[in-house]
Structure formats: structure tokens, C-alpha cells
Write a protein that holds these residues in place. Structure first.
Motif, mmCIF file in Angstrom:
data_model
loop_
_atom_site.group_PDB
_atom_site.id
_atom_site.type_symbol
_atom_site.label_atom_id
_atom_site.label_comp_id
_atom_site.label_asym_id
_atom_site.label_seq_id
_atom_site.Cartn_x
_atom_site.Cartn_y
_atom_site.Cartn_z
ATOM 1 N N GLY A 79 -5.076 7.341 1.044
ATOM 2 C CA GLY A 79 -5.458 7.141 -0.346
ATOM 3 C C GLY A 79 -6.314 5.914 -0.549
ATOM 4 N N GLY A 80 -6.221 5.349 -1.780
ATOM 5 C CA GLY A 80 -5.134 5.493 -2.720
ATOM 6 C C GLY A 80 -3.779 5.119 -2.115
ATOM 7 N N THR A 81 -2.772 5.523 -2.841
ATOM 8 C CA THR A 81 -1.401 5.323 -2.398
ATOM 9 C C THR A 81 -0.656 6.639 -2.543
ATOM 10 N N PRO A 82 -0.534 7.411 -1.459
ATOM 11 C CA PRO A 82 0.137 8.711 -1.563
ATOM 12 C C PRO A 82 1.528 8.640 -2.175
ATOM 13 N N SER A 83 2.255 7.535 -1.912
ATOM 14 C CA SER A 83 3.630 7.461 -2.395
ATOM 15 C C SER A 83 3.736 7.167 -3.891
ATOM 16 N N THR A 84 2.591 7.099 -4.617
ATOM 17 C CA THR A 84 2.684 7.096 -6.077
ATOM 18 C C THR A 84 3.098 8.472 -6.578
ATOM 19 N N LEU A 85 2.848 9.524 -5.773
ATOM 20 C CA LEU A 85 3.380 10.849 -6.079
ATOM 21 C C LEU A 85 4.867 10.859 -5.736
ATOM 22 N N THR A 86 5.604 11.751 -6.357
ATOM 23 C CA THR A 86 7.017 11.877 -6.023
ATOM 24 C C THR A 86 7.166 12.519 -4.653
ATOM 25 N N SER A 87 8.309 12.324 -4.032
ATOM 26 C CA SER A 87 8.535 12.964 -2.731
ATOM 27 C C SER A 87 8.464 14.469 -2.862
ATOM 28 N N PRO A 115 5.310 -0.366 -0.334
ATOM 29 C CA PRO A 115 6.739 -0.692 -0.396
ATOM 30 C C PRO A 115 7.346 -0.566 -1.786
ATOM 31 N N GLY A 116 6.530 -0.803 -2.831
ATOM 32 C CA GLY A 116 7.051 -0.749 -4.183
ATOM 33 C C GLY A 116 7.168 0.639 -4.760
ATOM 34 N N GLY A 150 -3.518 -9.196 -4.936
ATOM 35 C CA GLY A 150 -3.333 -8.361 -6.115
ATOM 36 C C GLY A 150 -2.616 -7.056 -5.816
ATOM 37 N N GLY A 151 -1.662 -6.711 -6.648
ATOM 38 C CA GLY A 151 -1.051 -5.392 -6.575
ATOM 39 C C GLY A 151 -0.114 -5.158 -5.426
ATOM 40 N N ARG A 152 0.278 -6.211 -4.697
ATOM 41 C CA ARG A 152 1.092 -5.981 -3.511
ATOM 42 C C ARG A 152 2.543 -6.394 -3.759
ATOM 43 N N ALA A 153 3.468 -5.699 -3.099
ATOM 44 C CA ALA A 153 4.871 -6.092 -3.123
ATOM 45 C C ALA A 153 5.064 -7.344 -2.275
ATOM 46 N N PHE A 154 6.127 -8.089 -2.528
ATOM 47 C CA PHE A 154 6.429 -9.241 -1.700
ATOM 48 C C PHE A 154 6.831 -8.782 -0.308
ATOM 49 N N VAL A 158 8.442 -5.059 2.118
ATOM 50 C CA VAL A 158 8.064 -4.407 3.371
ATOM 51 C C VAL A 158 9.283 -4.280 4.275
ATOM 52 N N ARG A 159 10.011 -5.357 4.414
ATOM 53 C CA ARG A 159 11.219 -5.316 5.255
ATOM 54 C C ARG A 159 12.204 -4.268 4.764
ATOM 55 N N GLN A 160 12.391 -4.207 3.451
ATOM 56 C CA GLN A 160 13.316 -3.240 2.882
ATOM 57 C C GLN A 160 12.833 -1.813 3.099
ATOM 58 N N ALA A 161 11.529 -1.573 2.880
ATOM 59 C CA ALA A 161 10.975 -0.228 3.056
ATOM 60 C C ALA A 161 11.125 0.245 4.497
ATOM 61 N N VAL A 162 10.868 -0.656 5.456
ATOM 62 C CA VAL A 162 11.008 -0.285 6.862
ATOM 63 C C VAL A 162 12.467 0.020 7.192
ATOM 64 N N SER A 163 13.377 -0.772 6.646
ATOM 65 C CA SER A 163 14.810 -0.529 6.870
ATOM 66 C C SER A 163 15.226 0.830 6.323
ATOM 67 N N TRP A 164 14.768 1.139 5.115
ATOM 68 C CA TRP A 164 15.080 2.443 4.522
ATOM 69 C C TRP A 164 14.478 3.579 5.351
#
Length: 391
Positions: A79-87, A115-116, A150-154, A158-164
Motif C-alpha cells: 500500500g498504503g496500509t493494507p491493515s487499515t482494512l478489516t481482517s 502496528p497501530g 509523522g503518522g507512526r506508532a511508537f 512494533v514490539r507488541q504487534a510482533v508479539s501478537w
């Protein structure tokens, strides 16, 4: 806009042995300041227009273009950011691709996420649906730098997203990092590399900041409110990344890409090897045989054309064999393994060979046994110069 029949006549007979598919999801909640890609805000009406257009586009290429039975080896959602769409929406797209195309059971299926925009539930659903590879947009682990971009998660996101992701079953996880942008220091880049390695990815993409026309950074520089890349400093940052990642067991297999053994991005390898890929969605690009073509970078025009049974093409280029040969060398040189000249074809291209030998004299290329050509260390730092010379 192009009628399918006219496009088939332009392409002629398609001889591809296999395909890679790319889906461009044009939605982002916020534009990063370095980004100039086509994007839209994810309003519900725009999302539904995109999904409907995509359904039509998949059908046209699979059925009317006769590509339905060509084996698909890789799929990449970018993208873009594909994960702006729902799963659920992303899984719907993947299921539609599987319906219309011959996707291999062992296909690499990648998706870029921010990540957000993910949760344990969404990542688990994507993995269960068949996505095999996750690319997480990290850029930096420094909070001040993330605000600057701009527009980035802390970094904690990232650490949390990778863990999930890992808990959801993903084992092939890549991180995107950016270096050489305004405000970054060698010390902060070292910390970002260490933080990235601490989450144990299998792949890292380290991109040098470039001033892209149309990006917020570009507009600021043009107005005298910012500065462009410091190339000398970027070289130092790149060398630090190469050293740090090599000590952690990562192989540099392409100018900007590093991986643990066996975790190269198979889809991106198609680009560098100039193998067939088909792009879907607004602004997506494609490569079939000698043809290079791209969709309009406008969601409304994209969706309207497909409603009428037309392909939403903005440009179509037919390359000569000489252009194809040069393209194969240019892209192939991005890989650290280089590219092997084809004895029956490239050996007859006097102009191409003269350019290669001139670049060798300048210390930018080295020519090895069996006609393999690689960038030197100097050539890696001046890869754009090499590409322009080979055009």
C-alpha cells in the motif's frame, strides 16, 4: 481506460510459466512525511468502491485475459496500509484471488501492516486464512524520530504487534526501517537496529531516506524549511547497519534487504529477477513478457472503468528485446549475488557490454566467471548511477 480485447491484442500470446500477484491497498489513516505513494483516507464508501473494483479486476484478468490457470507462486498485499482494512475484508480479497487464480499450496502470501492497525484477533485471523509472511512498518524505535516522520506508532507498538503476530502463528516476520532522515543520529540508528533485532525478526528492510516529489518532506525542502539527504552520513549509517546485522547472522541479499538464511522475500525477488507479476488496485504496476503497464492512480476512475468492464490502465509500454535485457541487468544488480549475462542474448548486445566494461573500469562493477556481474562496494553506494548508465 482499455478494452480487454484491445489489451489482449497489444500483449499477444502470454507465455508465463508462473505469476506473482500484487494487491495495492491505497488506504492510510495518516500520510507519513516521507511518502509520495498514492493514498486515500479509509472512508467506508471508498473502501467498498475499492473492494467492488477489485472483484471485477480479478475476474477480468483471470477469465477474459486467460490467466486463470497460470500457477501463482507469490501474493503481496502492499500500500498504503493494507491493515487499515478489516481482517474480514483482507480475507475476502485473498479468497477471491484463490477463486479466480491457481494459487499454489506453498505460495508465499505477504501483507504489510502498521502496528497501530492490528490486534491479536486480526493477526490470528490473517494467519489462519493463509497469510504466511508479515511486514511490519517500524521505521524507527525512537519516539522523537517517529513524531518527526509523522503518522507512526511508537516503538512499543512494533514490539507488541510482533508479539501478537508470533502468538497468532506467524513465523516469517519482517520489519521496515528508515535511515538518514532529518534529525536522526548515529546513536539513535544504532539503538533502532538493536531494538529491531531484540524482537527476533527473520527479515529486515533498511531503506535510505530519499526526497520523493509530492511528499510532505519534499514540499518543505522546496519551501526552504527542510533539508534533503546527507549522502555521506547515509553511507556511514548504512555501513553501521551492514556490520550490526551481519554480526546477528543476517545476510544482505539485496541492496536494502537483509534476512536470516532461507527467509528472502520471494515476491520481491520476482521484481529483481524481472519475472512476471500482475498488480491489482489503483496505481498498481504489472510486468508480463515485454509489456509493462500500470493502473490509474485514482480510486474513482479505477472503480468506474471496472464497472464498465474496462481495464483501468493508465499506461502500457512494450519493450524491445534490448530494453528487456538491460532491465534484467539493472534490476538483477540490486541483488548481492548479481546477475549472469545470457550468453546467447547478452553477448550480442555490444552497447550493453561496452557499458558494463566501462562501469567495471570505474570500479562500480566486477565481472566474474561464467559472465556473472555484481556491484562492487562502491557500486552499491552508487547503484542509481549504475542503473542510469545501463538504461
Amino acid at each position: 481506460m482499455t478494452a480487454v480485447t484491445d489489451f489482449k491484442n497489444t500483449l499477444g500470446r502470454i507465455h508465463e510459466e508462473n505469476l506473482g500477484l500484487y494487491v495495492h491497498v491505497p488506504f492510510c489513516r495518516v500520510r507519513c512525511r516521507f511518502c509520495a505513494f498514492y493514498m486515500e483516507r479509509p472512508r467506508e464508501d471508498r473502501v467498498q468502491a475499492f473492494l467492488a473494483g477489485l472483484d471485477h479486476e480479478l475476474c477480468l484478468y483471470a477469465c477474459d485475459m486467460g490467466l486463470r490457470h497460470i500457477p501463482v507462486h507469490t501474493i503481496y498485499f502492499g500500500g498504503g496500509t493494507p491493515s487499515t482494512l478489516t481482517s474480514q475484508q483482507l480475507i475476502r480479497i485473498l479468497n477471491a484471488i484463490r477463486h479466480w487464480f491457481a494459487v499454489r499450496d506453498d505460495a508465499e502470501i505477504s501483507i504489510e501492516v502498521h502496528p497501530g492497525t492490528v490486534s491479536p484477533e486480526s493477526l490470528g485471523a490473517l494467519r489462519q486464512a493463509g497469510f504466511t509472511r508479515l511486514s511490519v512498518g517500524g521505521q524507527s524505535f525512537d519516539q522523537n524520530e517517529l513524531r518527526e516522520l509523522g503518522g507512526r506508532a511508537f516503538g512499543g507498538g512494533v514490539r507488541q504487534a510482533v508479539s501478537w503476530a508470533r502468538a497468532g502463528g506467524f513465523t516469517n516476520i519482517s520489519l521496515d526501517l528508515l535511515f538518514g532522515f532529518p534529525g536522526q543520529s548515529m546513536e539513535s540508528w544504532q539503538r533502532t537496529l538493536e531494538e529491531a533485532l531484540a524482537v527476533s525478526p527473520t527479515h529486515l528492510s533498511c531503506y535510505a531516506y530519499t526526497l520523493e516529489e509530492g511528499s510532505p518532506f519534499y514540499r518543505e525542502v522546496m519551501c526552504g524549511k527542510g533539508s534533503g539527504p546527507d549522502q555521506e552520513f547515509q553511507v556511514a549509517l548504512e555501513e553501521r547497519a551492514v556490520e550490526c546485522l551481519a554480526s546477528a547472522g543476517f545476510e544482505r541479499y539485496e541492496i536494502s534487504n537483509f534476512c536470516l538464511p532461507g527467509y528472502e522475500c520471494r515476491h520481491n525477488m520476482r521484481y529483481w529477477q524481472v519475472r512476471a507479476y500482475l498488480g491489482f488496485g489503483p496505481s498498481a504496476q504489472s510486468c508480463l513478457g515485454r509489456a509493462r503497464f500500470g493502473n490509474v492512480a485514482d480510486l474513482e476512475r479505477y472503480a468506474d472503468a471496472l464497472k464498465k468492464g474496462l481495464l483501468p490502465l493508465d499506461e502500457i509500454t512494450r519493450l524491445s528485446q534490448d530494453q528487456v535485457d538491460r532491465e534484467r541487468v539493472i534490476w538483477g544488480l540490486r541483488m548481492l549475488s548479481g546477475v549472469r549475462l545470457k550468453s546467447k542474448e547478452d553477448s550480442q548486445k555490444a552497447g550493453l557490454l561496452r557499458t558494463i566494461h566501462q562501469l567495471k573500469k570505474e570500479g562500480l562493477l566486477r565481472v566474474e566467471g561464467q559472465g556473472r556481474v555484481r556491484l562492487t562496494g562502491l557500486g552499491i553506494r552508487h547503484a542509481d548511477t549504475v542503473a542510469v548508465a545501463l538504461l
